[in-house]
Scaffold this active site. Structure first.
Site, PDB file in Angstrom:
ATOM      1  N   ASP A   1      42.011  50.425  46.222  1.00 54.56           N
ATOM      2  CA  ASP A   1      41.724  48.993  46.115  1.00 54.56           C
ATOM      3  C   ASP A   1      42.939  48.140  46.455  1.00 54.56           C
ATOM      4  O   ASP A   1      42.850  46.919  46.478  1.00 54.56           O
ATOM      5  CB  ASP A   1      41.229  48.654  44.704  1.00 54.56           C
ATOM      6  CG  ASP A   1      39.701  48.591  44.639  1.00 54.56           C
ATOM      7  OD1 ASP A   1      39.050  48.967  45.628  1.00 54.56           O
ATOM      8  OD2 ASP A   1      39.161  48.160  43.605  1.00 54.56           O
TER       9      ASP A   1
ATOM     10  N   ASP B   1      33.381  51.456  31.582  1.00 51.74           N
ATOM     11  CA  ASP B   1      33.072  52.853  31.260  1.00 51.74           C
ATOM     12  C   ASP B   1      32.297  52.977  29.954  1.00 51.74           C
ATOM     13  O   ASP B   1      31.280  53.677  29.885  1.00 51.74           O
ATOM     14  CB  ASP B   1      34.363  53.678  31.202  1.00 51.74           C
ATOM     15  CG  ASP B   1      35.494  52.961  30.467  1.00 51.74           C
ATOM     16  OD1 ASP B   1      35.237  51.909  29.854  1.00 51.74           O
ATOM     17  OD2 ASP B   1      36.633  53.452  30.492  1.00 51.74           O
TER      18      ASP B   1
END
Length: 739
Positions: A144, A454
């Site tokens: 990223d 998550d």
């Protein structure tokens, strides 16, 4: 396969010491009831002169009610703790190499400065060298940061893998991260042949590492390097980190007959991906990166199992993948298992874990507690997922283990397109607008919009009817890096606590989204983390209010001569004694436990408080969700202080102002209490205020490293501006309390 031939691939055993734990719980319950009885029986009268006392008493009572509720959550979590034990030998006897499923491994990085390319490729190389059929492995890196330096490091790693993977298998190297391996082993002088190969592979690694480090320090690549691979042309347009096209390069194509190691064995697939980013589109941080990887990998390899690891979490156990398969491929017990979670473990904590970052109690005790109620939460790294469950599939009675195994064994579909064609056709799957008006990020892939995507994703999977498994092997499966400064540790926990509370306030709250879908005990277990931020309020009350009231001459606890004091003393001492025993049992030290207690107070009064405040501001529309990456590197002086277990205060932070104010206020309170006791000839003050003085004294002891930071003379000492502000605020509080 007939049921009479069935042998389980794993066993489940309850934790030891349940009787002692339940006796402790019963005694604590009695003590807590007595504390409440005292608070109700001795609540100050409504006389006007006692208004401040009534408010202080109410605040303490509410804080104690919250602590009791939180203790109850911990009690529920630990009530039926279980542990798992796989049998890899049975897996090998049942399935041949050709019948094992393919594994897609995702590694995510976001910044080449705080997550250096050399660290990233060590993680990549460690998972490429798993003790598993190489043709069944596909490794994907999501960058990223869109860094040509990271891409160059990956290119170097793809070449080094040809030497490294055969070396690991020949000499059974552990761990299989080159950096970690050469730091933890010495040259095998007793075997000349092995010593020669050992020196050779080490020299190759050092040369590669030097080339990458040189390029990283320069911040650019030479023209000669750019000519080594066509992929470097993607950076000719000077893309920025937040504005660039999709860059997808298959560095090792496992189908290519030339993609073999030095012994002629096929190499794993290796893919580099920098998904498209544009300023007008929200990129959803790690969740967005993972979702892009899921889509791209579905076209290139489409393995039924996905492992994701953070870029600093190198593989420390090459057999971990086979351990996970024992839980995913058991014929009778695996039909409803969505993912297998391994613990987060770390390679760099100090002996006494200065910043309490090793999370030992959480990983060794708390998360196994989840497992008995439906499975652990997903913690974002070191997790083996079934692809279909990660993509939104709901559990039903039709999901039989035999069907899952049959699907696994037949999954190796042929991909006809060449690597060049795949690179072009898959780019659209990683475009910044692909998820617009789709279920991605909502019902498919990782859920978006939360700093702890998550936890929310794991909860959503469990609410779709699946369960999960937690396995903590003796040799840790993955080793990462903990923060090496106090500021980094506090910022990390601020992000975690802010995201956890965001889930509690959202439609994914376990009591709403999980109602009827997961057991109540699992809902309560999730709240241990989702309510971290709320813990800040009662903790701040307990470190401020008794001190201020002592300065005003207001007693908040029973006299030391009163039998009621036994309830408070037992509740405090028994709870901390249990905490110490638990910490020692999981392998900690007494000093490590003390450091852990300090850090929990620091986090509750700063990280969690700011996480709570940011959530309120977000709900009111004043701020938006942000994602802060924890730095993985530190300068030489900081590292030296960390290794010496000297606390780091070098940054000017509002969190440090709060910590210093608490420390100074309690120090002044202890001194004021001692003065009061000395001047009182009849010892009445000592009888009334002993508990409050002991409480303030405990805070002073916990803050000893902070006092040292105020007067040290190095770059890690408390900044003068923080010291000045803290002294002013403390004096202001003391002045107000005196009137």
């Amino acid at each position: 396969m007939e049921s009479k031939d069935y042998v389980p691939f794993f066993d489940t055993k309850p934790a030891k010491g349940r009787v002692l734990f339940r006796l402790y719980a019963a005694s604590m319950f009695v003590a807590i009831c007595m504390v409440f009885a005292y608070r109700v029986s001795y609540f100050p009268s409504s006389l006007e002169g006692q208004l401040v006392e009534r408010w202080a008493w109410s605040g303490m009572f509410l804080a104690e009610l919250w602590f009791s509720w939180y203790w109850f959550l911990i009690l529920v979590n630990r009530w039926n703790t279980i542990y798992r034990y796989p049998f890899k030998d049975r897996l090998s006897l049942r399935y041949e190499e050709k019948d094992l499923p393919g594994i897609d491994i995702f590694v995510c990085t976001a910044d080449p400065v705080i997550e250096p390319p050399t660290m990233v490729i060590n993680t990549v190389l460690s998972v490429m060298a798993y003790d598993y059929p190489q043709k069944k492995l596909s490794v994907y890196l999501s960058d990223d940061g869109c860094s040509s330096l990271t891409f160059y490091a990956m290119l170097e790693a793809s070449r080094f893998a040809k030497e490294w993977i055969p070396f690991c298998k020949k000499f059974n190297a552990e761990p299989r991260s080159p950096e970690a391996y050469f730091l933890s082993t010495v040259e095998p002088l007793d075997d000349p042949l092995m010593a020669k190969q050992w020196q050779s592979i080490k020299k190759l690694y050092e040369d590669m590492n030097e080339r990458i480090e040189t390029a990283t320090k320069l911040g650019r690549l030479s023209e000669d390097i750019r000519k080594e691979h066509k992929g470097f042309r993607e950076w000719n347009s000077n893309p920025s980190r937040r504005d660039h096209q999709t860059i997808l390069q298959i560095l090792i194509d496992g189908r290519d007959p030339t993609a073999v190691d030095m012994e002629g064995q096929r190499l794993p697939k290796l893919v580099y991906l920098a998904r498209e980013k544009r300023p007008q589109f929200h990129h959803n941080f790690k969740a967005g990166a993972m979702n892009a990887l899921i889509r791209v990998s579905s076209r290139i390899s489409n393995s039924p199992i996905i492992l994701n690891v953070d870029c600093d979490m190198h593989s420390n156990n090459s057999a971990a993948v086979r351990d996970a398969l024992c839980f995913l491929m058991d014929e009778k017990q695996s039909h409803n298992v969505a993912y297998v979670q391994f613990p987060q473990s770390f390679s760099n904590p100090t002996k006494n874990d200065l910043y309490g970052s090793s999370l030992m109690v959480i990983m060794e005790v708390e998360i196994p507690g989840f497992d008995s109620y439906g499975g652990p939460c997903y913690i974002g790294t070191g997790c083996f997922h079934r692809r279909d469950t990660l993509c939104g599939k709901k559990y039903s009675q039709d999901c039989k283990s035999t069907d899952w195994i049959k699907t696994v064994s037949k999954n190796d579909r042929k991909v006809e397109e060449s690597a060049a064609v795949l690179e072009e056709t898959c780019k659209v799957l990683a475009s910044c607008c692909y998820e617009e008006n789709t279920l991605w990020g909502k019902e498919m892939g990782l859920l978006c919009g939360c700093p702890v995507e998550d936890i929310m994703t794991g909860l959503a999977i469990q609410c779709r009817g699946w369960r999960s498994i937690y396995y903590n092997p003796e040799r840790k499966a993955f080793l990462g890096l903990t923060p090496t400064t106090l500021d980094q540790s506090l910022l990390q926990h601020k992000r975690w606590s802010e995201g956890d509370l965001q889930i509690l306030f959202s439609s994914y709250c376990p009591f709403l989204h999980g109602r009827g879908n997961i057991p109540l005990k699992l809902q309560l277990s999730y709240c241990i983390y989702l309510m971290w931020a709320i813990n800040s309020l009662p903790t701040l009350c307990y470190v401020f209010v008794p001190s201020i009231c002592l300065l005003r001459g207001i007693a908040l606890f029973p006299q030391i001569s009163s039998p009621w004091v036994m309830a408070f003393a037992y509740a405090m001492l028994a709870n901390r004694a249990y905490s110490l025993g638990e910490f020692i049992w999981v392998g900690g030290t007494f000093k490590g436990w003390w450091n852990d207690q300090r850090m929990w107070m620091f986090k509750r009064t700063t990280s969690y408080f700011f996480g709570f405040a940011d959530n309120i501001m977000r709900l009111l529309g004043f701020t938006k969700t942000a994602f802060v990456i924890t730095a993985k590197v530190a300068d030489e002086d900081t590292t030296k202080r960390f290794e010496q277990e000297t606390m780091e205060f070098g940054a000017s932070s509002p969190m440090f102002t709060i910590l210093a104010t608490i420390a100074l206020l309690n120090l002044f309170t202890v001194l004021g209490g001692l003065r009061m006791a000395i001047l009182d000839g009849q010892n009445k003050a000592l009888d009334r205020f002993t508990v409050q003085m002991l409480l303030s004294g405990l805070v002073v002891l916990i803050n000893l490293p902070l006092y040292q930071g105020l007067f040290r003379n190095d770059n890690g000492s408390m900044p003068p501006s923080v010291t000045f502000r803290s002294i002013l605020v403390t004096l202001l509080i003391c002045t107000i309390a005196a009137f």
